[in-house]
Scaffold this motif. Structure first.
Motif, PDB file in Angstrom:
ATOM      1  N   THR A  86       0.708  -1.223   0.146  1.00 57.62           N
ATOM      2  CA  THR A  86       0.121  -0.105  -0.032  1.00 57.62           C
ATOM      3  C   THR A  86       0.923   1.343  -0.056  1.00 57.62           C
ATOM      4  N   GLU A 117      -3.275   4.391  -4.999  1.00 58.16           N
ATOM      5  CA  GLU A 117      -4.538   3.802  -5.158  1.00 58.16           C
ATOM      6  C   GLU A 117      -4.802   3.868  -6.444  1.00 58.16           C
ATOM      7  N   THR A 152      -8.871  -4.110  -0.749  1.00 57.46           N
ATOM      8  CA  THR A 152      -8.892  -2.824  -1.250  1.00 57.46           C
ATOM      9  C   THR A 152      -9.641  -1.919  -0.544  1.00 57.46           C
ATOM     10  N   THR A 153     -10.929  -2.173  -0.008  1.00 54.22           N
ATOM     11  CA  THR A 153     -11.730  -1.210   0.521  1.00 54.22           C
ATOM     12  C   THR A 153     -11.315  -0.967   1.891  1.00 54.22           C
ATOM     13  N   SER A 199      -8.229   1.425   1.630  1.00 56.77           N
ATOM     14  CA  SER A 199      -8.361   2.705   0.962  1.00 56.77           C
ATOM     15  C   SER A 199      -8.696   3.704   2.021  1.00 56.77           C
ATOM     16  N   ARG A 239     -17.101   2.083  -4.272  1.00 52.09           N
ATOM     17  CA  ARG A 239     -15.915   2.478  -4.524  1.00 52.09           C
ATOM     18  C   ARG A 239     -15.424   1.791  -5.861  1.00 52.09           C
ATOM     19  N   ASP A 252     -11.686   1.879  -8.581  1.00 45.40           N
ATOM     20  CA  ASP A 252     -10.139   2.450  -8.798  1.00 45.40           C
ATOM     21  C   ASP A 252     -10.422   3.698  -9.159  1.00 45.40           C
TER      22      ASP A 252
END
Length: 479
Positions: free
Chosen positions: A135, A140, A394-395, A398, A469, A471
């Motif tokens: 990350t 992102e 990913t969520t 983020s 959400r 990309d």
């Protein structure tokens, strides 16, 4: 931003760092961590004979790892923020590989259990650092999505192949190699880790580590895991179990008090929970851990060995469809779908498909064969798990600032591991006292999968609270 704030804010890994090396390193390290959760399962009979383990002590070969892993995850996640990702990666690899060598050469039960606990500590340091490395390396957008898709697929494959690798090594070489194999892999990962540029951390970080918070949450989660582990063989009414769970509740309540009122630099910054993706996402991750991976592997292993009467190697081979399907879906299909649909939609769809698979799996009986009892349900279960895991990861990660990336990674891993422990304990407690004939065992394992179907449906319902959400780059083009 003031000069002090600028000094405190960590910088991401420089663009000159090789992203391919970073991804391979993160995936290899995470594979080892997840593999060792399940790799010992099929080797336990050989270990018992070789080291003359008492039957009551044998579960600690697996349990010591899980106990230390769950207990130290939040601390391990924060270390990467405070001391730099590369430094923590190197320390985690050493803490994991050296006990693997000691455990593989162990000649007494106590030495093996202690080595497994030390492995769990290394895993708790290593697992959050691998996610933090990704990350803070990939911004992102589609590149991070692809990296997380690979990392997630490798994580799932590591757990699913644990039984297979354990069976192959135990049957062809020795049970010792399920631990010794980590040594050359860890050495290779160390060579790669020292080439990763150091991520800068805040000035004066040694004094800012939240030691009271770390002690309370580590002891609380360790006692919680210990109490849960005793539920299966001892039951909820066992005095030691009750004391452990009560002490865990007190310590975890104390941790919340420390984080909210006393800590200068909290182990888990409360600002993280202001992000709906983090707060709701980790609740869903807890539910996902309670039905996917550890509980699913556990009851499928028992079904294949107790009802279908498979050997250790045959049981390991029986998991191949789950592994291959999850890898293909997680690596090839899900990242493409994430370009066309928001993460929340994919999580809900994956949970519903997996619920249908668990419902199918719940219909197993003593007369079921591999095709109807394992392979058929594996298709929707693997499809659903492959669809939801990468969007959920990913969520949950983020919108998190770089300075909190390690804390967010540790929180996510903790939610998953504690969810798995809670789910397995609840399921084994619910099935305690059943008869041991093949029809009765098949019915009991079917009931376990029925409960997993309900939990998967609950994941779909809870996912409605997540923010929609996609990309960032894809959304920008769409706009």
């Amino acid at each position: 931003m003031t000069r002090t704030e600028a000094a405190d804010a960590p910088r991401t890994v420089p663009r000159s760092s090789p992203p391919g090396l970073v991804l391979v390193l993160a995936c290899v390290a995470q594979f080892m961590v997840v593999l060792d959760v399940s790799v010992v399962n099929v080797a336990l009979p050989s270990i018992q004979t070789s080291l003359d383990f008492a039957a009551a002590d044998l579960p600690w070969v697996a349990g010591a790892y899980t106990l230390a892993f769950a207990g130290f995850l939040l601390l391990g996640g924060r270390l990467a923020d405070l001391y730099g990702t590369r430094r923590v990666l190197v320390a985690g690899l050493l803490l994991f590989s050296m006990p693997s060598l000691v455990g593989g050469l162990a000649t007494a039960p106590a030495v093996l259990v202690a080595a497994r606990a030390a492995q769990g500590l290394g895993a708790a340091v290593l697992a959050p650092a691998t996610l933090t490395l990704l990350t803070t390396t990939f911004p992102e957008g589609p590149r991070r999505t692809r990296a997380l898709a690979v990392w997630t697929a490798v994580s799932l494959a590591g757990g699913a192949t644990g039984n297979l690798i354990g069976g192959v090594l135990t049957q062809t070489l020795s049970w010792r190699w399920i631990l010794l194999i980590n040594v050359p892999i860890g050495a290779a990962a160390l060579c790669a880790a020292v080439r990763v540029p150091a991520r800068h951390h805040r000035n004066g970080t040694a004094a800012r580590l939240d030691l009271p918070g770390a002690a309370s949450v580590t002891a609380g989660l360790a006692l919680l895991a210990y109490g849960i582990m005793r539920v299966g063989p001892r039951g909820w009414g066992d005095p030691v179990t009750a004391v452990a769970l009560a002490a865990a509740a007190v310590l975890l309540a104390g941790f919340v008090l420390i984080e909210t009122r006393l800590a200068r630099d909290p182990l888990i910054p409360l600002r993280l929970f202001r992000l709906r993706a983090v707060s709701a996402g980790n609740t869903i991750m807890l539910l996902a851990g309670a039905c996917f991976q550890v509980p699913m592997w556990y009851f499928l292993t028992l079904y294949m060995q107790d009802v279908l009467h498979y050997t250790a190697l045959e049981t390991g081979l029986g998991f191949l469809p789950h592994t291959l399907l999850t890898m293909v879906i997680g690596l090839r299909i899900t990242p493409r779908l994430m370009k066309r649909a928001d993460d929340r939609t994919l999580i809900i769809a994956g949970a519903l498909v997996a619920a249908a698979g668990f419902l199918w799996q719940s219909r197993i009986g003593a007369g079921s064969d591999y095709l109807s009892g394992v392979l058929g349900p594996a298709i929707p279960i693997s499809l659903g798990g492959g669809l939801l895991n990468t969007p959920l990861t990913t969520t949950v990660t983020s919108g998190v600032a770089g300075r909190d990336a390690g804390a967010a990674s540790g929180l996510m891993n903790t939610a998953k591991q504690v969810g798995g422990a809670l789910g397995l304990a609840a399921l084994t407690a619910a099935l305690a006292g059943r008869a041991t004939t093949s029809p009765a065992l098949a019915e009991a394992y079917g009931d376990a999968f029925l409960i997993m179907a309900v939990m998967a449906a609950a994941i779909a319902a809870a996912s409605l609270t997540l923010p929609a959400r996609r990309d960032a780059a894809v959304s920008a083009r769409a706009g």
